[in-house]
Design a protein around this motif. Structure first.
Motif, PDB file in Angstrom:
ATOM      1  N   SER A 122     -26.191  50.165  63.825  1.00 25.86           N
ATOM      2  CA  SER A 122     -25.467  49.813  65.048  1.00 25.86           C
ATOM      3  C   SER A 122     -24.451  50.900  65.351  1.00 25.86           C
ATOM      4  CB  SER A 122     -24.712  48.494  64.880  1.00 25.86           C
ATOM      5  OG  SER A 122     -25.588  47.432  64.632  1.00 25.86           O
ATOM      6  N   GLU A 123     -24.347  51.260  66.627  1.00 30.10           N
ATOM      7  CA  GLU A 123     -23.344  52.222  67.074  1.00 30.10           C
ATOM      8  C   GLU A 123     -22.475  51.544  68.121  1.00 30.10           C
ATOM      9  OE1 GLU A 123     -24.856  56.026  68.249  1.00 30.10           O
ATOM     10  OE2 GLU A 123     -26.412  55.973  66.713  1.00 30.10           O
ATOM     11  N   PHE A 124     -21.194  51.416  67.827  1.00 31.75           N
ATOM     12  CA  PHE A 124     -20.234  50.765  68.715  1.00 31.75           C
ATOM     13  C   PHE A 124     -19.493  51.834  69.508  1.00 31.75           C
ATOM     14  CE2 PHE A 124     -21.066  47.790  65.399  1.00 31.75           C
ATOM     15  CZ  PHE A 124     -20.886  46.531  65.942  1.00 31.75           C
ATOM     16  N   ASP A 125     -19.244  51.572  70.803  1.00 32.01           N
ATOM     17  CA  ASP A 125     -18.420  52.512  71.566  1.00 32.01           C
ATOM     18  C   ASP A 125     -16.965  52.353  71.129  1.00 32.01           C
ATOM     19  OD1 ASP A 125     -17.376  50.303  72.971  1.00 32.01           O
ATOM     20  OD2 ASP A 125     -18.424  50.778  74.834  1.00 32.01           O
ATOM     21  N   SER A 126     -16.042  52.992  71.809  1.00 32.51           N
ATOM     22  CA  SER A 126     -14.637  53.005  71.366  1.00 32.51           C
ATOM     23  C   SER A 126     -13.856  51.754  71.770  1.00 32.51           C
ATOM     24  CB  SER A 126     -13.935  54.240  71.932  1.00 32.51           C
ATOM     25  OG  SER A 126     -13.950  54.191  73.349  1.00 32.51           O
ATOM     26  N   ASN A 127     -14.517  50.773  72.363  1.00 26.41           N
ATOM     27  CA  ASN A 127     -13.836  49.574  72.864  1.00 26.41           C
ATOM     28  C   ASN A 127     -13.906  48.394  71.905  1.00 26.41           C
ATOM     29  OD1 ASN A 127     -13.132  50.758  75.391  1.00 26.41           O
ATOM     30  ND2 ASN A 127     -15.255  50.507  76.031  1.00 26.41           N
ATOM     31  N   TRP A 128     -13.822  48.638  70.625  1.00 24.91           N
ATOM     32  CA  TRP A 128     -13.949  47.571  69.628  1.00 24.91           C
ATOM     33  C   TRP A 128     -12.834  47.633  68.594  1.00 24.91           C
ATOM     34  CZ3 TRP A 128     -17.746  43.908  70.070  1.00 24.91           C
ATOM     35  CH2 TRP A 128     -18.738  44.176  71.000  1.00 24.91           C
ATOM     36  N   LYS A 129     -12.412  46.462  68.157  1.00 21.71           N
ATOM     37  CA  LYS A 129     -11.460  46.325  67.051  1.00 21.71           C
ATOM     38  C   LYS A 129     -12.261  45.788  65.862  1.00 21.71           C
ATOM     39  CE  LYS A 129      -7.345  43.723  65.722  1.00 21.71           C
ATOM     40  NZ  LYS A 129      -6.350  42.744  66.180  1.00 21.71           N
ATOM     41  N   THR A 130     -11.985  46.297  64.670  1.00 22.16           N
ATOM     42  CA  THR A 130     -12.731  45.913  63.473  1.00 22.16           C
ATOM     43  C   THR A 130     -11.826  45.150  62.514  1.00 22.16           C
ATOM     44  OG1 THR A 130     -14.018  47.938  63.690  1.00 22.16           O
ATOM     45  CG2 THR A 130     -14.134  46.794  61.583  1.00 22.16           C
ATOM     46  N   ILE A 131     -12.336  44.021  62.025  1.00 19.81           N
ATOM     47  CA  ILE A 131     -11.605  43.191  61.059  1.00 19.81           C
ATOM     48  C   ILE A 131     -12.559  42.839  59.916  1.00 19.81           C
ATOM     49  CG2 ILE A 131     -10.435  40.985  60.677  1.00 19.81           C
ATOM     50  CD1 ILE A 131      -9.806  40.950  63.682  1.00 19.81           C
ATOM     51  N   VAL A 132     -12.102  42.963  58.684  1.00 21.26           N
ATOM     52  CA  VAL A 132     -12.887  42.518  57.540  1.00 21.26           C
ATOM     53  C   VAL A 132     -12.408  41.116  57.181  1.00 21.26           C
ATOM     54  CG1 VAL A 132     -13.530  42.950  55.147  1.00 21.26           C
ATOM     55  CG2 VAL A 132     -13.171  44.880  56.711  1.00 21.26           C
ATOM     56  N   LEU A 133     -13.329  40.146  57.213  1.00 25.22           N
ATOM     57  CA  LEU A 133     -12.983  38.753  56.939  1.00 25.22           C
ATOM     58  C   LEU A 133     -13.045  38.448  55.443  1.00 25.22           C
ATOM     59  CD1 LEU A 133     -15.046  37.122  59.832  1.00 25.22           C
ATOM     60  CD2 LEU A 133     -12.636  37.763  59.834  1.00 25.22           C
ATOM     61  N   ARG A 134     -12.343  37.429  55.028  1.00 29.02           N
ATOM     62  CA  ARG A 134     -12.331  37.053  53.613  1.00 29.02           C
ATOM     63  C   ARG A 134     -13.723  36.685  53.111  1.00 29.02           C
ATOM     64  NH1 ARG A 134      -7.286  33.022  53.406  1.00 29.02           N
ATOM     65  NH2 ARG A 134      -7.866  32.806  51.217  1.00 29.02           N
ATOM     66  N   SER A 135     -14.577  36.227  54.007  1.00 27.26           N
ATOM     67  CA  SER A 135     -15.945  35.848  53.642  1.00 27.26           C
ATOM     68  C   SER A 135     -16.819  37.056  53.316  1.00 27.26           C
ATOM     69  CB  SER A 135     -16.584  35.073  54.793  1.00 27.26           C
ATOM     70  OG  SER A 135     -16.702  35.908  55.934  1.00 27.26           O
ATOM     71  N   GLY A 136     -16.336  38.261  53.644  1.00 26.95           N
ATOM     72  CA  GLY A 136     -17.110  39.465  53.417  1.00 26.95           C
ATOM     73  C   GLY A 136     -17.758  39.992  54.689  1.00 26.95           C
ATOM     74  N   TYR A 137     -17.779  39.169  55.744  1.00 27.96           N
ATOM     75  CA  TYR A 137     -18.305  39.638  57.023  1.00 27.96           C
ATOM     76  C   TYR A 137     -17.340  40.646  57.648  1.00 27.96           C
ATOM     77  CZ  TYR A 137     -22.110  36.279  57.641  1.00 27.96           C
ATOM     78  OH  TYR A 137     -23.275  35.572  57.522  1.00 27.96           O
TER      79      TYR A 137
END
Length: 87
Positions: free
Chosen positions: A21-36
């Motif tokens: 997957s290639e995301f453009d620059s309009n995304w915020k990334t969060i790592v969830l406790r579930s591992g997702y």
């Protein structure tokens, strides 16, 4: 790249066929406790290009607040609604 086909609106979808997957620059990334990993769209028409295991590609467009959850083994969950365009 060839011409894009007409997009179709999709509701909540998941896939285990995503290779990349290639995301453009309009995304915020969060790592969830579930591992997702959760990607949250920050703008209207935030774009993700996905390469599927069968070799096809899709352009996915999300409104602000839309999200993609990515888990182990390439499993991806896409919020509703979003637009999918075969490319």
């Amino acid at each position: 790249m060839g011409k894009s086909r007409v997009g179709r609106k999709e509701n909540q979808v998941y896939s285990s066929r995503v290779v990349r997957s290639e995301f453009d620059s309009n995304w915020k990334t969060i790592v969830l406790r579930s591992g997702y990993v959760k990607y949250i769209a920050l703008a209207k028409r935030s774009e993700v290009i996905v390469l599927l295991s069968n070799g096809s590609s899709k352009r996915l467009l999300f409104n602000k607040g839309g999200y993609v959850l990515v888990g182990g083994g390439g499993t991806s969950h896409y919020s509703k609604p979003h637009v999918a365009i075969d490319i």
